[in-house]
Each structure stands twice: as C-alpha cells, then as structure tokens.
Design a protein around this motif. Structure first.
Motif, PDB file in Angstrom:
ATOM      1  N   PRO A 106       0.803  -1.227   0.000  1.00  0.00           N
ATOM      2  CA  PRO A 106       0.000   0.000   0.000  1.00  0.00           C
ATOM      3  C   PRO A 106       0.836   1.278   0.000  1.00  0.00           C
ATOM      4  O   PRO A 106       0.474   2.269  -0.630  1.00  0.00           O
ATOM      5  N   GLY A 107       1.987   1.235   0.703  1.00  0.00           N
ATOM      6  CA  GLY A 107       2.844   2.423   0.748  1.00  0.00           C
ATOM      7  C   GLY A 107       3.371   2.801  -0.622  1.00  0.00           C
ATOM      8  O   GLY A 107       3.407   3.984  -0.988  1.00  0.00           O
ATOM      9  N   LEU A 108       3.783   1.800  -1.412  1.00  0.00           N
ATOM     10  CA  LEU A 108       4.259   2.060  -2.776  1.00  0.00           C
ATOM     11  C   LEU A 108       3.112   2.532  -3.664  1.00  0.00           C
ATOM     12  O   LEU A 108       3.297   3.418  -4.504  1.00  0.00           O
ATOM     13  N   ALA A 109       1.931   1.925  -3.484  1.00  0.00           N
ATOM     14  CA  ALA A 109       0.766   2.334  -4.291  1.00  0.00           C
ATOM     15  C   ALA A 109       0.432   3.800  -4.035  1.00  0.00           C
ATOM     16  O   ALA A 109       0.199   4.576  -4.978  1.00  0.00           O
ATOM     17  N   ASP A 110       0.411   4.196  -2.746  1.00  0.00           N
ATOM     18  CA  ASP A 110       0.086   5.590  -2.399  1.00  0.00           C
ATOM     19  C   ASP A 110       1.138   6.552  -2.936  1.00  0.00           C
ATOM     20  O   ASP A 110       0.814   7.633  -3.452  1.00  0.00           O
ATOM     21  N   ALA A 111       2.420   6.154  -2.808  1.00  0.00           N
ATOM     22  CA  ALA A 111       3.507   7.022  -3.278  1.00  0.00           C
ATOM     23  C   ALA A 111       3.457   7.190  -4.793  1.00  0.00           C
ATOM     24  O   ALA A 111       3.658   8.292  -5.323  1.00  0.00           O
ATOM     25  N   ALA A 112       3.176   6.107  -5.508  1.00  0.00           N
ATOM     26  CA  ALA A 112       3.093   6.181  -6.970  1.00  0.00           C
ATOM     27  C   ALA A 112       1.941   7.082  -7.402  1.00  0.00           C
ATOM     28  O   ALA A 112       2.088   7.898  -8.317  1.00  0.00           O
ATOM     29  N   ARG A 113       0.789   6.942  -6.730  1.00  0.00           N
ATOM     30  CA  ARG A 113      -0.366   7.804  -7.052  1.00  0.00           C
ATOM     31  C   ARG A 113      -0.019   9.274  -6.831  1.00  0.00           C
ATOM     32  O   ARG A 113      -0.338  10.130  -7.661  1.00  0.00           O
ATOM     33  N   ALA A 114       0.658   9.545  -5.713  1.00  0.00           N
ATOM     34  CA  ALA A 114       1.034  10.927  -5.396  1.00  0.00           C
ATOM     35  C   ALA A 114       2.008  11.483  -6.435  1.00  0.00           C
ATOM     36  O   ALA A 114       1.901  12.650  -6.838  1.00  0.00           O
ATOM     37  N   ARG A 115       2.952  10.651  -6.884  1.00  0.00           N
ATOM     38  CA  ARG A 115       3.922  11.110  -7.887  1.00  0.00           C
ATOM     39  C   ARG A 115       3.247  11.379  -9.223  1.00  0.00           C
ATOM     40  O   ARG A 115       3.552  12.366  -9.891  1.00  0.00           O
ATOM     41  N   LEU A 116       2.349  10.499  -9.612  1.00  0.00           N
ATOM     42  CA  LEU A 116       1.611  10.709 -10.868  1.00  0.00           C
ATOM     43  C   LEU A 116       0.818  12.004 -10.810  1.00  0.00           C
ATOM     44  O   LEU A 116       0.833  12.805 -11.756  1.00  0.00           O
ATOM     45  N   ASP A 117       0.126  12.234  -9.693  1.00  0.00           N
ATOM     46  CA  ASP A 117      -0.694  13.445  -9.552  1.00  0.00           C
ATOM     47  C   ASP A 117       0.173  14.699  -9.538  1.00  0.00           C
ATOM     48  O   ASP A 117      -0.157  15.705 -10.175  1.00  0.00           O
ATOM     49  N   ALA A 118       1.297  14.633  -8.816  1.00  0.00           N
ATOM     50  CA  ALA A 118       2.180  15.800  -8.714  1.00  0.00           C
ATOM     51  C   ALA A 118       2.780  16.163 -10.068  1.00  0.00           C
ATOM     52  O   ALA A 118       3.025  17.344 -10.351  1.00  0.00           O
ATOM     53  N   ALA A 119       3.003  15.133 -10.903  1.00  0.00           N
ATOM     54  CA  ALA A 119       3.587  15.377 -12.229  1.00  0.00           C
ATOM     55  C   ALA A 119       2.519  15.701 -13.275  1.00  0.00           C
ATOM     56  O   ALA A 119       2.850  15.940 -14.435  1.00  0.00           O
ATOM     57  N   GLY A 120       1.264  15.718 -12.847  1.00  0.00           N
ATOM     58  CA  GLY A 120       0.181  16.000 -13.793  1.00  0.00           C
ATOM     59  C   GLY A 120      -0.015  14.885 -14.796  1.00  0.00           C
ATOM     60  O   GLY A 120      -0.459  15.105 -15.923  1.00  0.00           O
ATOM     61  N   LEU A 121       0.305  13.653 -14.375  1.00  0.00           N
ATOM     62  CA  LEU A 121       0.205  12.490 -15.254  1.00  0.00           C
ATOM     63  C   LEU A 121      -0.768  11.480 -14.642  1.00  0.00           C
ATOM     64  O   LEU A 121      -1.124  11.562 -13.478  1.00  0.00           O
ATOM     65  N   GLY A 122      -1.175  10.529 -15.450  1.00  0.00           N
ATOM     66  CA  GLY A 122      -1.945   9.426 -14.885  1.00  0.00           C
ATOM     67  C   GLY A 122      -3.409   9.695 -14.651  1.00  0.00           C
ATOM     68  O   GLY A 122      -4.030   9.047 -13.803  1.00  0.00           O
ATOM     69  N   SER A 123      -4.000  10.629 -15.391  1.00  0.00           N
ATOM     70  CA  SER A 123      -5.454  10.833 -15.266  1.00  0.00           C
ATOM     71  C   SER A 123      -6.216   9.605 -15.761  1.00  0.00           C
ATOM     72  O   SER A 123      -7.388   9.418 -15.423  1.00  0.00           O
ATOM     73  N   ASN A 124      -5.549   8.762 -16.552  1.00  0.00           N
ATOM     74  CA  ASN A 124      -6.145   7.532 -17.069  1.00  0.00           C
ATOM     75  C   ASN A 124      -5.568   6.290 -16.386  1.00  0.00           C
ATOM     76  O   ASN A 124      -5.512   5.217 -16.965  1.00  0.00           O
ATOM     77  N   VAL A 125      -5.137   6.470 -15.115  1.00  0.00           N
ATOM     78  CA  VAL A 125      -4.532   5.373 -14.349  1.00  0.00           C
ATOM     79  C   VAL A 125      -5.333   5.110 -13.080  1.00  0.00           C
ATOM     80  O   VAL A 125      -5.680   6.053 -12.361  1.00  0.00           O
ATOM     81  N   ARG A 126      -5.607   3.820 -12.827  1.00  0.00           N
ATOM     82  CA  ARG A 126      -6.179   3.401 -11.545  1.00  0.00           C
ATOM     83  C   ARG A 126      -5.169   2.491 -10.858  1.00  0.00           C
ATOM     84  O   ARG A 126      -4.716   1.517 -11.454  1.00  0.00           O
ATOM     85  N   ILE A 127      -4.792   2.813  -9.633  1.00  0.00           N
ATOM     86  CA  ILE A 127      -3.857   1.981  -8.882  1.00  0.00           C
ATOM     87  C   ILE A 127      -4.603   1.321  -7.729  1.00  0.00           C
ATOM     88  O   ILE A 127      -5.243   1.999  -6.928  1.00  0.00           O
ATOM     89  N   ASP A 128      -4.535  -0.012  -7.671  1.00  0.00           N
ATOM     90  CA  ASP A 128      -5.174  -0.767  -6.599  1.00  0.00           C
ATOM     91  C   ASP A 128      -4.108  -1.441  -5.753  1.00  0.00           C
ATOM     92  O   ASP A 128      -3.190  -2.086  -6.291  1.00  0.00           O
ATOM     93  N   ALA A 129      -4.218  -1.299  -4.429  1.00  0.00           N
ATOM     94  CA  ALA A 129      -3.285  -1.960  -3.509  1.00  0.00           C
ATOM     95  C   ALA A 129      -3.804  -3.373  -3.227  1.00  0.00           C
ATOM     96  O   ALA A 129      -4.561  -3.596  -2.273  1.00  0.00           O
ATOM     97  N   VAL A 130      -3.429  -4.314  -4.074  1.00  0.00           N
ATOM     98  CA  VAL A 130      -3.887  -5.701  -3.966  1.00  0.00           C
ATOM     99  C   VAL A 130      -2.752  -6.645  -4.358  1.00  0.00           C
ATOM    100  O   VAL A 130      -1.764  -6.231  -4.971  1.00  0.00           O
ATOM    101  N   ASP A 131      -2.923  -7.924  -4.022  1.00  0.00           N
ATOM    102  CA  ASP A 131      -2.003  -8.975  -4.436  1.00  0.00           C
ATOM    103  C   ASP A 131      -2.519  -9.560  -5.745  1.00  0.00           C
ATOM    104  O   ASP A 131      -3.603 -10.144  -5.785  1.00  0.00           O
ATOM    105  N   ALA A 132      -1.751  -9.401  -6.806  1.00  0.00           N
ATOM    106  CA  ALA A 132      -2.186  -9.881  -8.127  1.00  0.00           C
ATOM    107  C   ALA A 132      -2.406 -11.392  -8.139  1.00  0.00           C
ATOM    108  O   ALA A 132      -3.181 -11.905  -8.954  1.00  0.00           O
TER     109      ALA A 132
END
Length: 218
Positions: free
Chosen positions: A111-137
């Motif tokens: 979950p920590g990596l998922a949250d950090a990745a979401r924050a980085r995408l948002d801060a960079a103005g990227l990933g409006s078409n990205v959904r990140i789920d904190a789950v075990d594939a």
C-alpha cells in the motif's frame, strides 16, 4: 549542483536505450518526454537517468531505463488499448504505459508504494487515465480483459490466471525463470492459445509470492 534533466533524459535515450535496439518512435518519444526524476526518491534524483536499478523500499527496485524501454517496445501499447500492470513500483513505467495507451489498471501489493506512486503521478500532472489498486495480483479477481499486460517483477513460472486476463490478440510481457539467468518473454494470445516470443536475458527481483520454492540441499 543543478542537473539539466532535459539533457539527462536525452542522453539516456541516445546513449542507453537506443543502442539496446529500442527503436520504436512512440516509445523513444515517451522516454524522452516523461520526467523520470519525479518518480525516484529525493536522495536518488541525481541518478534518475543512470544505467542503474534504484531502490524503492519494501525490497523493490526501479528497473534500469533500458529494461523499461525494451518492455514498452515489446508490448507496443496503442492509444485505443487497455493495460494491466502487475507491480506499480515507482509509478514511472505506469506513466509511460498511460502515455501510450487508453487506460492503465495497476496492481501493487505494498500500500505504501501504491500511495507514493499515485502521489507522484498526480504531482507530475500524469496518470489521469490510471487506476492503482493496492492488492495482491496472485489473488486478485476480475472479469475484465486487457489488450496489454505488463508484469514488472520476475516469476519462476507464470501464474495461469495472468494469461486469462488477456483479450484475443493481447500481449503479456514477463521475465521468468530462476536467478541469475532469467528470460524476458512476450506471450501473445491467439486462436490457438498463446505463443511465446523470447526477447532477451536479464535478472529482476521476483514479484512477491512468485519466487521459486526453496530447494533443500542435504
């Protein structure tokens, strides 16, 4: 010291990625455009464009730029295609996939990596078409099918469920085998099942839960 990231990005593409036979114009444009430095820890920012794996915490690492370039070139995501990424990590490859495709669903077990990745995408103005789920594939369930599946960690053997998520004509990239000699392969779904194309040899950390069973030596 002020780093010229635009120059560093250009050097990465011309001195690392292109010489490793990454020649797809859309992939090179993506790597030359997206700010890789925005997806690494502040302490590693000076190394964002180096030919190195960079630590992310939780025993995970960010792949070398050449591996990311070869991965994107093998998958060839198109603007009308949907992507499943297994292992979000830093979020950088997620951003690259999102730049090339219609939509990305990315699964991250930490979950920590998922949250950090979401924050980085948002801060960079990227990933409006990205959904990140904190789950075990390895235990994730979905009825959805994808054109492209990108597995960012190695597997000893590919879980069959991953292939079930491919649409006909879909492509799945994965590094499989036993360290230190692993093989990057592309699985292509067609009417007769799946054909496998060998791409290159490498060595990546395993997805959590996908390492080979320990061998007992007597």
């Amino acid at each position: 010291m002020t780093i010229n990231y635009t120059q560093a990005r250009e050097n990465m593409v011309e001195q690392q990625v292109r010489p490793w036979d990454v020649l797809d114009a859309r992939v090179l444009e993506t790597l030359a455009t997206l700010p890789r430095e925005a997806f690494v820890a502040e302490s590693h920012r000076a190394l964002a464009y180096a030919d190195l794996e960079l630590p992310l915490g939780h025993g995970q690492s960010m792949a070398k730029p050449v591996i990311e370039g070869r991965t994107l070139q093998a998958l060839k995501p198109q603007a009308d295609e949907d992507v499943l990424e297994i292992g979000t990590g830093s979020g950088y490859l997620t951003a690259c996939l999102a730049h090339l495709a219609r939509e990305v669903v990315s699964l991250e077990i930490h979950p920590g990596l998922a949250d950090a990745a979401r924050a980085r995408l948002d801060a960079a103005g990227l990933g409006s078409n990205v959904r990140i789920d904190a789950v075990d594939a390895l235990s994730w369930e979905t009825d959805r099918r994808f054109d492209v599946i990108c597995v960012t960690g190695a597997v000893a053997t590919l879980p069959p469920r991953f292939l079930q998520w491919l649409r006909p004509g879909g492509r799945l990239f994965v590094v499989q085998g036993v360290s230190p000699v692993m093989e990057a392969v592309l699985h292509v779904a067609d009417v007769n099942g799946t054909r496998i194309e060998s791409l290159f040899e490498t060595d990546l950390p395993y997805l959590v839960g996908a390492a080979p069973a320990p061998q007992f030596v007597f």
